[in-house]
Design an enzyme around this catalytic site. Structure first.
Site, PDB file in Angstrom:
ATOM      1  N   LYS A  56       0.847  -1.204   0.000  1.00 39.81           N
ATOM      2  CA  LYS A  56       0.000   0.000   0.000  1.00 39.81           C
ATOM      3  C   LYS A  56       0.879   1.250   0.000  1.00 39.81           C
ATOM      4  O   LYS A  56       2.076   1.166   0.320  1.00 39.81           O
ATOM      5  CB  LYS A  56      -0.907  -0.017   1.236  1.00 39.81           C
TER       6      LYS A  56
ATOM      7  N   ARG B  67     -10.961  -0.483  14.332  1.00 43.87           N
ATOM      8  CA  ARG B  67     -10.647   0.341  13.168  1.00 43.87           C
ATOM      9  C   ARG B  67     -11.444  -0.143  11.969  1.00 43.87           C
ATOM     10  O   ARG B  67     -12.273   0.567  11.419  1.00 43.87           O
ATOM     11  CB  ARG B  67      -9.140   0.302  12.878  1.00 43.87           C
TER      12      ARG B  67
ATOM     13  N   TYR C 272      13.962  30.619   9.185  1.00 44.78           N
ATOM     14  CA  TYR C 272      12.675  31.261   9.489  1.00 44.78           C
ATOM     15  C   TYR C 272      12.547  31.563  10.977  1.00 44.78           C
ATOM     16  O   TYR C 272      12.881  30.729  11.826  1.00 44.78           O
ATOM     17  CB  TYR C 272      11.518  30.347   9.083  1.00 44.78           C
TER      18      TYR C 272
ATOM     19  N   MET D 166      10.548  24.401   3.688  1.00 48.96           N
ATOM     20  CA  MET D 166       9.842  23.492   2.771  1.00 48.96           C
ATOM     21  C   MET D 166      10.820  22.728   1.876  1.00 48.96           C
ATOM     22  O   MET D 166      10.684  21.520   1.683  1.00 48.96           O
ATOM     23  CB  MET D 166       8.857  24.271   1.903  1.00 48.96           C
TER      24      MET D 166
HETATM   25  C1  PLP Z   1      -0.356  -1.702   6.926  1.00 49.00           C
HETATM   26  C2  PLP Z   1      -0.954  -2.991   7.312  1.00 49.00           C
HETATM   27  C3  PLP Z   1      -0.158  -4.148   7.419  1.00 49.00           C
HETATM   28  C4  PLP Z   1       1.334  -4.120   7.346  1.00 49.00           C
HETATM   29  O1  PLP Z   1       1.835  -3.796   8.613  1.00 49.00           O
HETATM   30  P1  PLP Z   1       3.409  -3.746   8.901  1.00 49.00           P
HETATM   31  O2  PLP Z   1       3.460  -3.372  10.339  1.00 49.00           O
HETATM   32  O3  PLP Z   1       3.958  -2.697   8.010  1.00 49.00           O
HETATM   33  O4  PLP Z   1       3.962  -5.086   8.612  1.00 49.00           O
HETATM   34  C5  PLP Z   1      -0.795  -5.350   7.626  1.00 49.00           C
HETATM   35  N1  PLP Z   1      -2.142  -5.418   7.758  1.00 49.00           N
HETATM   36  C6  PLP Z   1      -2.922  -4.328   7.713  1.00 49.00           C
HETATM   37  C7  PLP Z   1      -4.391  -4.484   7.881  1.00 49.00           C
HETATM   38  C8  PLP Z   1      -2.367  -3.072   7.506  1.00 49.00           C
HETATM   39  O5  PLP Z   1      -3.152  -1.999   7.491  1.00 49.00           O
END
Ligand code: PLP
Length: 373
Positions: free
Chosen positions: A45, A144, A266, A314
């Protein structure tokens, strides 16, 4: 000609982001050894945590990975051309109403997180008179995503809800997988086992990177790892067993020597105490280097720590380079932000965040170099 050269050596970019596909592959195989005979899926992802899903996924496929997880359906569509069709792509966040047809046509597998998503997917299956593949996610304590215990009971009481769904995996996610001593892990495992008992034919997909290190009880039938593949520590605060995948160096764009009492950056937030040699480097918070590093973080050159002075801007930030010989840094020199002297975990800690956030924010302005697998 000039453009071609700039593109080639990255001199036009703000720095060099080097991604070691060999280390990525080694990390995948090391995780596979830990879970064997259980297989390991890759979580790619957010463009493989910012490292480029189109580069990362084929390497993992070649190393034997056949299950890939993304967060959003659009990420799945984008990933699809990069991996052969015998690999499965799962969408962790499930489907928005209206994307079911495109998803089924593309052969992408949704993670169904609610009865509503299950109903939408089943309806399409019934329309097509075919059982559509899906993973079912259950909430085992994170609140979640995933089916709540009441929803699970509804499925158990009404098995026809699954008539048009082929459940590839039942899954859940650990809220505290990176904290080995947290009792929430055993609680989540107990909840997952209760769910698994209700769906005895289904395979279980449970552990993330941290979960793998919690032991075989957590491995289920398929582990699901992200950060450990990319060289992050699976367990916060413990020695990191993974190989570093990412190195980041940033270009010097100006140097100067200023007297005591000079304001830097800044807000004039830093005022030099004595004569100070400064170097301004060409990356800032828009390049994923958090503003939190202002006046606390550092870069390195030849192993020498170069404190960040004043606020991170930035597109740049300024370092105190007085500890280096005067001629060490010049226009175009590269200083290390992530590498041998400052690991990904180090810079995450200095930034008050986690390796995941550092990686996913590095952005597109660095010259990217992929070392071969
Ligand atoms: C992001 C995610 C993972 C991966 O987790 P890591 O800690 O990066 O190995 C696995 N399962 C779900 C549902 C996630 O959202």
């Amino acid at each position: 000609m000039i453009n071609a050269k700039i593109e080639h050596d990255g001199a036009g970019a703000c720095g060099l982001l080097s991604i070691d596909l060999g280390a990525l592959r080694a990390n995948y195989l090391a995780l596979c050894r830990r879970t064997a005979p259980v297989k390991v899926a890759a979580v790619v992802k957010a463009d493989a945590y910012g490292l480029g899903a189109g580069r990362v996924a084929p390497v993992l496929y070649a190393a034997g990975c056949r299950n890939f997880f993304v967060a959003h359906f659009h990420e799945a569509l984008r990933l699809k051309p990069y991996i052969p069709s015998d690999a499965d792509i799962y969408v962790l966040n499930g489907l928005q109403p209206g994307s079911e047809i495109t998803c089924a046509d593309a052969g992408i597998v949704p993670v169904l997180n609610s009865l509503e998503q299950l109903a939408n997917w089943s309806t399409l299956g019934r329309d097509r008179q075919t059982r559509l593949p899906a993973a079912l996610q259950f909430d085992t304590g994170m609140s979640r995503l995933g089916l709540a215990p009441e929803e699970t009971q509804e499925i158990v009481g009404q098995p026809s809800l699954l008539d048009w769904v082929d459940v590839s995996f039942i899954m859940s996610h650990l809220a505290c997988g990176d904290e080995p001593d947290n009792a929430a892990n055993t609680g989540a495992l107990a909840n997952m086992r209760e769910v698994a008992a209700l769906f005895p034919a289904a395979r279980v997909c449970f552990a993330n990177s941290g979960g793998i290190l919690l032991g075989t009880d957590f491995h289920g039938d398929l582990a699901r790892t992200g950060i450990a593949l990319y060289g992050g520590a699976p367990v916060a605060g413990l020695a990191n067993p993974m190989k570093p995948v990412v190195r980041l160096s940033v270009r010097v764009i100006q140097t100067r020597t200023v007297p005591a009492g000079t304001a830097v950056g800044y807000g004039g937030a830093h005022v030099t105490k004595g004569e100070t040699r400064l170097a301004t480097i060409s990356a800032g918070y828009a390049d994923g280097l958090p503003r939190h590093l202002s006046d606390t973080g550092a870069a390195y050159f030849d192993g020498v720590r170069l404190p960040i002075v004043g606020r991170v801007s930035m597109d740049s930030m300024t370092l105190d380079v007085s500890a280096l010989p005067e001629s060490a840094l010049k226009l175009g020199s590269l200083v290390e932000l992530i590498g041998e002297h400052q690991t990904l975990e180090d810079i995450a800690n200095a930034s008050g965040t986690i390796s995941y956030e550092i990686l996913t924010r590095l952005g597109q302005r660095y010259h990217r170099e992929y070392l071969p697998a």
